[in-house]
Write a protein that holds these residues in place. Structure first.
Motif, PDB file in Angstrom:
ATOM      1  N   THR A 194      -7.587  30.230  19.885  1.00  0.00           N
ATOM      2  CA  THR A 194      -6.884  28.755  18.842  1.00  0.00           C
ATOM      3  C   THR A 194      -5.629  27.747  20.029  1.00  0.00           C
ATOM      4  O   THR A 194      -4.657  28.745  20.551  1.00  0.00           O
ATOM      5  N   LEU A 195      -6.089  27.215  20.409  1.00  0.00           N
ATOM      6  CA  LEU A 195      -5.177  25.580  21.123  1.00  0.00           C
ATOM      7  C   LEU A 195      -4.695  24.926  19.746  1.00  0.00           C
ATOM      8  O   LEU A 195      -4.908  25.179  19.037  1.00  0.00           O
ATOM      9  N   VAL A 196      -2.932  25.063  19.732  1.00  0.00           N
ATOM     10  CA  VAL A 196      -2.284  24.777  18.623  1.00  0.00           C
ATOM     11  C   VAL A 196      -1.475  23.799  18.768  1.00  0.00           C
ATOM     12  O   VAL A 196      -0.521  24.043  19.985  1.00  0.00           O
ATOM     13  N   PRO A 197      -1.562  22.251  18.538  1.00  0.00           N
ATOM     14  CA  PRO A 197      -0.614  20.930  19.121  1.00  0.00           C
ATOM     15  C   PRO A 197       0.555  21.471  17.968  1.00  0.00           C
ATOM     16  O   PRO A 197       0.652  21.718  17.082  1.00  0.00           O
ATOM     17  N   GLY A 198       1.658  20.726  18.662  1.00  0.00           N
ATOM     18  CA  GLY A 198       2.326  20.356  17.869  1.00  0.00           C
ATOM     19  C   GLY A 198       1.989  18.785  17.353  1.00  0.00           C
ATOM     20  O   GLY A 198       1.008  18.598  17.218  1.00  0.00           O
ATOM     21  N   TRP A 199       2.844  18.013  17.526  1.00  0.00           N
ATOM     22  CA  TRP A 199       3.486  16.669  16.556  1.00  0.00           C
ATOM     23  C   TRP A 199       2.201  15.824  18.107  1.00  0.00           C
ATOM     24  O   TRP A 199       2.983  15.494  18.527  1.00  0.00           O
ATOM     25  N   VAL A 200       1.366  15.436  17.919  1.00  0.00           N
ATOM     26  CA  VAL A 200       0.946  14.460  19.099  1.00  0.00           C
ATOM     27  C   VAL A 200       1.081  13.365  18.581  1.00  0.00           C
ATOM     28  O   VAL A 200       0.760  12.856  17.839  1.00  0.00           O
ATOM     29  N   MET A 201       1.098  12.297  19.611  1.00  0.00           N
ATOM     30  CA  MET A 201       1.126  10.734  19.409  1.00  0.00           C
ATOM     31  C   MET A 201       0.379  10.387  19.730  1.00  0.00           C
ATOM     32  O   MET A 201      -0.083   9.531  20.800  1.00  0.00           O
ATOM     33  N   PHE A 253      -2.159  29.736  21.568  1.00  0.00           N
ATOM     34  CA  PHE A 253      -2.536  29.186  23.137  1.00  0.00           C
ATOM     35  C   PHE A 253      -1.236  27.292  22.275  1.00  0.00           C
ATOM     36  O   PHE A 253      -1.725  26.292  21.715  1.00  0.00           O
ATOM     37  N   ILE A 254       0.594  27.524  21.406  1.00  0.00           N
ATOM     38  CA  ILE A 254       0.648  26.386  21.754  1.00  0.00           C
ATOM     39  C   ILE A 254       1.406  25.459  21.994  1.00  0.00           C
ATOM     40  O   ILE A 254       2.235  25.892  23.559  1.00  0.00           O
ATOM     41  N   VAL A 255       1.036  23.788  22.650  1.00  0.00           N
ATOM     42  CA  VAL A 255       1.180  22.983  22.939  1.00  0.00           C
ATOM     43  C   VAL A 255       1.712  22.359  22.201  1.00  0.00           C
ATOM     44  O   VAL A 255       1.919  21.074  21.728  1.00  0.00           O
ATOM     45  N   ASP A 256       3.667  22.566  21.987  1.00  0.00           N
ATOM     46  CA  ASP A 256       4.023  21.887  20.799  1.00  0.00           C
ATOM     47  C   ASP A 256       5.735  21.311  21.403  1.00  0.00           C
ATOM     48  O   ASP A 256       6.771  20.864  20.499  1.00  0.00           O
TER      49      ASP A 256
END
Length: 260
Positions: A194-201, A253-256
């Protein structure tokens, strides 16, 4: 919008060259960044979206640059039509060995306003299509001896965010789907993460939800300054699709920017 924004110096994954990658919701936002990033790696990229004109324009632009890109207008909530599109992609580009389940809709809704029909529609666009896309491509991955399924999650449900309870439930379930499929498909060297985005602009977020109060919340909540851009999400997707992540499965995998 520059979909490479946030990518920085893009890593090169030689093993992605020539692989067939399928991306849902690829015409705009995070999806567009994903399509561009994989195309630049030399992958054969197939993508679907309901936004036909945007999808066709993106495919034409990348094809003119010499990339191998194919687009089909498709409503991923129509499972039969979506699986048929996947089969056509496989016939023209080759068996799909990387699947990125990106399509979603975080439309705001309340507990009171959701009836059974709306509930089912939200589940379909945020969860159900990922299951049936996986069902369609896993035989190809088994035949190839390996594969990577990347499910797009969300930090929203982890933060107990309000304003979209069915979306939050769908994204929490996506994490469960990842774990279950990772165990089931591991013997064939098929990795599921799971690729987990934060608040993506993305353009959508900026137009609908990101005001001064939101920017202040982002600044206060992230460990890192600046914005999470679509390109940041795409870079993680490249890693998860490549052999560089050969022993990574059943993980988030969190990208935030360090929010959660």
């Amino acid at each position: 919008m520059n979909n490479e924004k946030g990518a920085g110096m893009q890593a090169v994954y030689a093993d992605l060259n020539g692989k067939t990658v399928l991306i849902s919701g690829g015409a705009s936002g995070i999806g567009e960044a994903l399509v561009c990033a994989f195309a630049q790696q030399g992958a054969k990229v197939a993508f679907v979206d309901m936004a036909q004109s945007q999808g066709e324009a993106l495919a034409a632009r990348l094809s003119a640059q010499g990339h191998h890109v194919a687009f089909a207008p498709c409503d991923v909530t129509d499972e039969a039509a979506y699986q048929a599109a996947i089969e056509r992609f496989a016939q023209t580009l080759g068996p799909v060995t990387v699947l990125v389940n990106n399509a979603a809709n975080d439309v705001r809704h309340s507990l009171e306003e959701v009836d059974a029909s709306k509930f089912d529609k939200l589940i379909s666009v945020n969860l159900k299509h990922a299951f049936f896309a996986s069902q369609a491509v896993v035989p190809m991955m088994k035949a190839a001896g390996a594969g990577s399924v990347i499910n797009l999650g969300s930090i929203g449900w982890m933060m107990a965010s309000s304003g979209y309870p069915v979306y939050a439930a769908s994204k929490a379930a996506t994490h469960g789907l990842t774990r279950a499929l990772a165990r089931e498909l591991g013997p064939w060297r098929i990795r599921v993460n799971t690729l987990v985005p934060g608040w993506v602009m993305t353009e959508k977020q900026l137009a609908l939800w990101v005001d001064d109060a939101a920017r202040e919340l982002i600044s206060r909540s992230q460990c890192l300054p600046g914005s999470v851009e679509p390109g940041h999400i795409a870079q993680m997707a490249l890693f998860l699709a490549s052999d560089a992540s050969a022993m990574c499965s059943a993980q988030n995998f969190i990208v935030d920017g360090g929010w959660v």
